[in-house]
Design a protein around this motif. Structure first.
Motif, PDB file in Angstrom:
ATOM      1  N   LEU A   7       9.701   9.436  -3.573  1.00  0.00           N
ATOM      2  CA  LEU A   7       8.245   9.030  -3.361  1.00  0.00           C
ATOM      3  C   LEU A   7       7.306  10.154  -3.849  1.00  0.00           C
ATOM      4  CD1 LEU A   7       9.327   7.432  -0.087  1.00  0.00           C
ATOM      5  CD2 LEU A   7       9.154   6.269  -2.179  1.00  0.00           C
ATOM      6  N   ASN A   8       7.683  11.081  -4.647  1.00  0.00           N
ATOM      7  CA  ASN A   8       6.779  12.175  -4.927  1.00  0.00           C
ATOM      8  C   ASN A   8       5.396  11.545  -5.545  1.00  0.00           C
ATOM      9  OD1 ASN A   8       8.281  14.137  -4.179  1.00  0.00           O
ATOM     10  ND2 ASN A   8       9.253  14.655  -6.131  1.00  0.00           N
ATOM     11  N   GLY A   9       5.323  10.532  -6.365  1.00  0.00           N
ATOM     12  CA  GLY A   9       4.104  10.310  -6.781  1.00  0.00           C
ATOM     13  C   GLY A   9       3.331   9.193  -5.915  1.00  0.00           C
ATOM     14  N   TYR A  10       3.801   8.914  -4.809  1.00  0.00           N
ATOM     15  CA  TYR A  10       2.818   8.116  -3.871  1.00  0.00           C
ATOM     16  C   TYR A  10       1.938   8.842  -2.920  1.00  0.00           C
ATOM     17  CZ  TYR A  10       6.046   4.458  -5.440  1.00  0.00           C
ATOM     18  OH  TYR A  10       6.683   3.437  -6.222  1.00  0.00           O
ATOM     19  N   ALA A  11       1.050   8.029  -2.344  1.00  0.00           N
ATOM     20  CA  ALA A  11      -0.087   8.631  -1.737  1.00  0.00           C
ATOM     21  C   ALA A  11       0.501   9.160  -0.443  1.00  0.00           C
ATOM     22  CB  ALA A  11      -1.032   7.338  -1.209  1.00  0.00           C
ATOM     23  N   PRO A  12       0.037  10.151   0.236  1.00  0.00           N
ATOM     24  CA  PRO A  12       0.212  10.948   1.346  1.00  0.00           C
ATOM     25  C   PRO A  12       0.261   9.895   2.451  1.00  0.00           C
ATOM     26  CG  PRO A  12      -1.317  12.280   0.185  1.00  0.00           C
ATOM     27  CD  PRO A  12      -1.127  10.855  -0.375  1.00  0.00           C
ATOM     28  N   ALA A  13      -0.467   8.996   2.626  1.00  0.00           N
ATOM     29  CA  ALA A  13      -0.249   7.972   3.722  1.00  0.00           C
ATOM     30  C   ALA A  13       1.178   7.194   3.785  1.00  0.00           C
ATOM     31  CB  ALA A  13      -1.518   7.032   3.899  1.00  0.00           C
ATOM     32  N   MET A 119      14.386  -5.772 -11.192  1.00  0.00           N
ATOM     33  CA  MET A 119      13.349  -4.900 -11.540  1.00  0.00           C
ATOM     34  C   MET A 119      13.599  -3.736 -12.479  1.00  0.00           C
ATOM     35  SD  MET A 119      11.694  -1.413 -11.124  1.00  0.00           S
ATOM     36  CE  MET A 119      13.040  -0.909  -9.864  1.00  0.00           C
ATOM     37  N   VAL A 120      14.699  -3.091 -12.286  1.00  0.00           N
ATOM     38  CA  VAL A 120      15.193  -2.116 -13.413  1.00  0.00           C
ATOM     39  C   VAL A 120      15.209  -2.888 -14.904  1.00  0.00           C
ATOM     40  CG1 VAL A 120      17.012  -0.427 -14.066  1.00  0.00           C
ATOM     41  CG2 VAL A 120      16.157  -0.491 -11.669  1.00  0.00           C
ATOM     42  N   VAL A 121      16.086  -4.073 -15.037  1.00  0.00           N
ATOM     43  CA  VAL A 121      16.426  -4.675 -16.198  1.00  0.00           C
ATOM     44  C   VAL A 121      14.670  -4.881 -16.598  1.00  0.00           C
ATOM     45  CG1 VAL A 121      16.911  -6.766 -17.040  1.00  0.00           C
ATOM     46  CG2 VAL A 121      18.356  -5.704 -15.898  1.00  0.00           C
ATOM     47  N   VAL A 122      13.681  -5.404 -16.015  1.00  0.00           N
ATOM     48  CA  VAL A 122      12.339  -5.829 -16.531  1.00  0.00           C
ATOM     49  C   VAL A 122      11.729  -4.506 -16.995  1.00  0.00           C
ATOM     50  CG1 VAL A 122      10.141  -6.241 -15.644  1.00  0.00           C
ATOM     51  CG2 VAL A 122      12.049  -7.776 -15.064  1.00  0.00           C
ATOM     52  N   HIS A 123      11.917  -3.325 -16.275  1.00  0.00           N
ATOM     53  CA  HIS A 123      11.511  -2.078 -16.667  1.00  0.00           C
ATOM     54  C   HIS A 123      11.974  -1.648 -18.162  1.00  0.00           C
ATOM     55  CE1 HIS A 123       9.990   2.145 -16.005  1.00  0.00           C
ATOM     56  NE2 HIS A 123      10.746   2.425 -16.721  1.00  0.00           N
ATOM     57  N   GLU A 124      13.360  -1.778 -18.250  1.00  0.00           N
ATOM     58  CA  GLU A 124      13.929  -1.457 -19.520  1.00  0.00           C
ATOM     59  C   GLU A 124      13.549  -2.330 -20.513  1.00  0.00           C
ATOM     60  OE1 GLU A 124      14.952   1.427 -19.971  1.00  0.00           O
ATOM     61  OE2 GLU A 124      15.016   1.885 -17.664  1.00  0.00           O
ATOM     62  N   LEU A 125      13.480  -3.736 -20.401  1.00  0.00           N
ATOM     63  CA  LEU A 125      13.093  -4.654 -21.415  1.00  0.00           C
ATOM     64  C   LEU A 125      11.707  -4.599 -21.884  1.00  0.00           C
ATOM     65  CD1 LEU A 125      14.429  -7.844 -20.113  1.00  0.00           C
ATOM     66  CD2 LEU A 125      15.206  -6.791 -22.219  1.00  0.00           C
ATOM     67  N   ALA A 126      10.633  -4.035 -20.768  1.00  0.00           N
ATOM     68  CA  ALA A 126       9.236  -3.674 -21.171  1.00  0.00           C
ATOM     69  C   ALA A 126       9.352  -2.439 -22.447  1.00  0.00           C
ATOM     70  CB  ALA A 126       8.536  -3.231 -19.906  1.00  0.00           C
ATOM     71  N   HIS A 127      10.301  -1.594 -22.385  1.00  0.00           N
ATOM     72  CA  HIS A 127      10.322  -0.585 -23.409  1.00  0.00           C
ATOM     73  C   HIS A 127      10.325  -0.982 -24.662  1.00  0.00           C
ATOM     74  CE1 HIS A 127       9.610   2.931 -20.989  1.00  0.00           C
ATOM     75  NE2 HIS A 127      10.678   2.564 -20.181  1.00  0.00           N
ATOM     76  N   LEU A 128      11.082  -2.373 -24.956  1.00  0.00           N
ATOM     77  CA  LEU A 128      11.173  -2.895 -26.291  1.00  0.00           C
ATOM     78  C   LEU A 128       9.949  -3.114 -27.038  1.00  0.00           C
ATOM     79  CD1 LEU A 128      13.587  -5.896 -25.749  1.00  0.00           C
ATOM     80  CD2 LEU A 128      13.979  -3.616 -26.455  1.00  0.00           C
ATOM     81  N   ARG A 129       8.684  -3.212 -25.949  1.00  0.00           N
ATOM     82  CA  ARG A 129       7.201  -3.388 -26.801  1.00  0.00           C
ATOM     83  C   ARG A 129       6.481  -2.368 -26.445  1.00  0.00           C
ATOM     84  NH1 ARG A 129       5.436  -9.173 -25.619  1.00  0.00           N
ATOM     85  NH2 ARG A 129       6.603 -10.226 -27.013  1.00  0.00           N
ATOM     86  N   HIS A 149       5.819  -3.465  -8.512  1.00  0.00           N
ATOM     87  CA  HIS A 149       5.323  -2.264  -8.011  1.00  0.00           C
ATOM     88  C   HIS A 149       5.966  -2.293  -6.565  1.00  0.00           C
ATOM     89  CE1 HIS A 149       3.055  -0.626 -11.316  1.00  0.00           C
ATOM     90  NE2 HIS A 149       2.381  -1.630 -11.424  1.00  0.00           N
ATOM     91  N   GLN A 150       6.087  -3.654  -5.922  1.00  0.00           N
ATOM     92  CA  GLN A 150       6.760  -3.497  -4.385  1.00  0.00           C
ATOM     93  C   GLN A 150       8.143  -3.285  -4.525  1.00  0.00           C
ATOM     94  OE1 GLN A 150       5.215  -3.619  -1.468  1.00  0.00           O
ATOM     95  NE2 GLN A 150       7.365  -3.285  -0.919  1.00  0.00           N
ATOM     96  N   ARG A 151       8.799  -3.970  -5.707  1.00  0.00           N
ATOM     97  CA  ARG A 151      10.227  -3.878  -5.874  1.00  0.00           C
ATOM     98  C   ARG A 151      10.502  -2.485  -6.204  1.00  0.00           C
ATOM     99  NH1 ARG A 151      12.957  -9.176  -8.462  1.00  0.00           N
ATOM    100  NH2 ARG A 151      11.494 -10.648  -7.386  1.00  0.00           N
ATOM    101  N   GLU A 152       9.762  -1.692  -7.011  1.00  0.00           N
ATOM    102  CA  GLU A 152      10.036  -0.202  -7.478  1.00  0.00           C
ATOM    103  C   GLU A 152       9.927   0.749  -6.185  1.00  0.00           C
ATOM    104  OE1 GLU A 152       8.544   3.161 -10.364  1.00  0.00           O
ATOM    105  OE2 GLU A 152       7.229   1.438 -10.248  1.00  0.00           O
ATOM    106  N   LEU A 153       9.007   0.323  -5.376  1.00  0.00           N
ATOM    107  CA  LEU A 153       8.786   1.108  -4.158  1.00  0.00           C
ATOM    108  C   LEU A 153      10.157   0.914  -3.114  1.00  0.00           C
ATOM    109  CD1 LEU A 153       7.396   2.865  -2.098  1.00  0.00           C
ATOM    110  CD2 LEU A 153       6.196   0.938  -1.392  1.00  0.00           C
ATOM    111  N   ASP A 154      10.459  -0.327  -3.171  1.00  0.00           N
ATOM    112  CA  ASP A 154      11.719  -0.844  -2.364  1.00  0.00           C
ATOM    113  C   ASP A 154      12.904  -0.129  -2.786  1.00  0.00           C
ATOM    114  OD1 ASP A 154       9.876  -2.479  -0.829  1.00  0.00           O
ATOM    115  OD2 ASP A 154      10.772  -4.247  -1.488  1.00  0.00           O
ATOM    116  N   LEU A 155      13.164   0.019  -4.277  1.00  0.00           N
ATOM    117  CA  LEU A 155      14.018   0.674  -4.819  1.00  0.00           C
ATOM    118  C   LEU A 155      14.128   2.151  -4.405  1.00  0.00           C
ATOM    119  CD1 LEU A 155      16.801   0.824  -6.530  1.00  0.00           C
ATOM    120  CD2 LEU A 155      15.222   0.927  -8.374  1.00  0.00           C
TER     121      LEU A 155
END
Length: 167
Positions: A7-13, A119-129, A149-155
């Motif tokens: 969670l390094n890149g997330y807000a302190p709160a 969410m991970v599959v969508v992330h990798e497919l987005a790299h096609l474009r 973004h919510q699913r990325e946080l949940d992961l």
């Protein structure tokens, strides 16, 4: 105080909120409420993962370059904490330049809830474009998966919880 490496890149709160869940031993219960324990999803083989990925690609990225191979890889979580990887391979064959697009997904995602795999599959497919993690990349991810973004946080919370359990 637990080190929240995922969670390094997330807000302190938000990090403080997660730390409170950890301190009160409630992170696992929170995740179980959000993703009720169920039998493992049916995407357990490379061929099932390929078919799953192709269905998502056909729905959102029909005109993008084809994906030639999609597979689970047991080594991925160890290398740079990556849960997915895309590779663009170009080879010269005679007078032609052949290119292949391959996606590897961490085998860890076989055991996590299917929405996180999606969410991970969508992330990798987005790299096609979009090759880089820029604004256009994340807009494409959100186009394919509205709560990306919510699913990325949940992961990341699942990974945090799992690291606490394995010590």
């Amino acid at each position: 105080m637990t080190k929240l490496i995922y969670l390094n890149g997330y807000a302190p709160a938000l990090r403080e909120q997660v730390q409170r869940l950890i301190d009160t031993d409630q992170l696992g219960a929170w995740l179980a409420r959000r993703y009720p324990p169920a039998p493992a999803h049916a995407i357990q083989s490379n061929s099932a993962l390929y078919d799953y990925t192709q269905r998502i690609k056909q729905a959102y990225l029909r005109s993008s370059v084809p994906v030639t191979k999609v597979s689970f890889d047991a080594r991925l979580h160890v290398i740079d904490n990556a849960l997915g990887q895309h590779q663009f391979i170009s080879r010269v064959q005679g007078a032609k330049l052949k290119s292949k697009n391959e996606i590897k997904i961490s085998a860890l995602l076989k055991t996590l809830p299917e929405p996180l795999l999606q969410m991970v599959v969508v992330h990798e497919l987005a790299h096609l474009r979009e090759k880089d993690h820029n604004k256009a990349f994340y807009q494409l991810c959100e186009h394919m998966l509205a709560d990306y973004h919510q699913r990325e946080l949940d992961l990341r919370l699942f990974l945090t919880h799992q690291s606490l359990l394995t010590g």
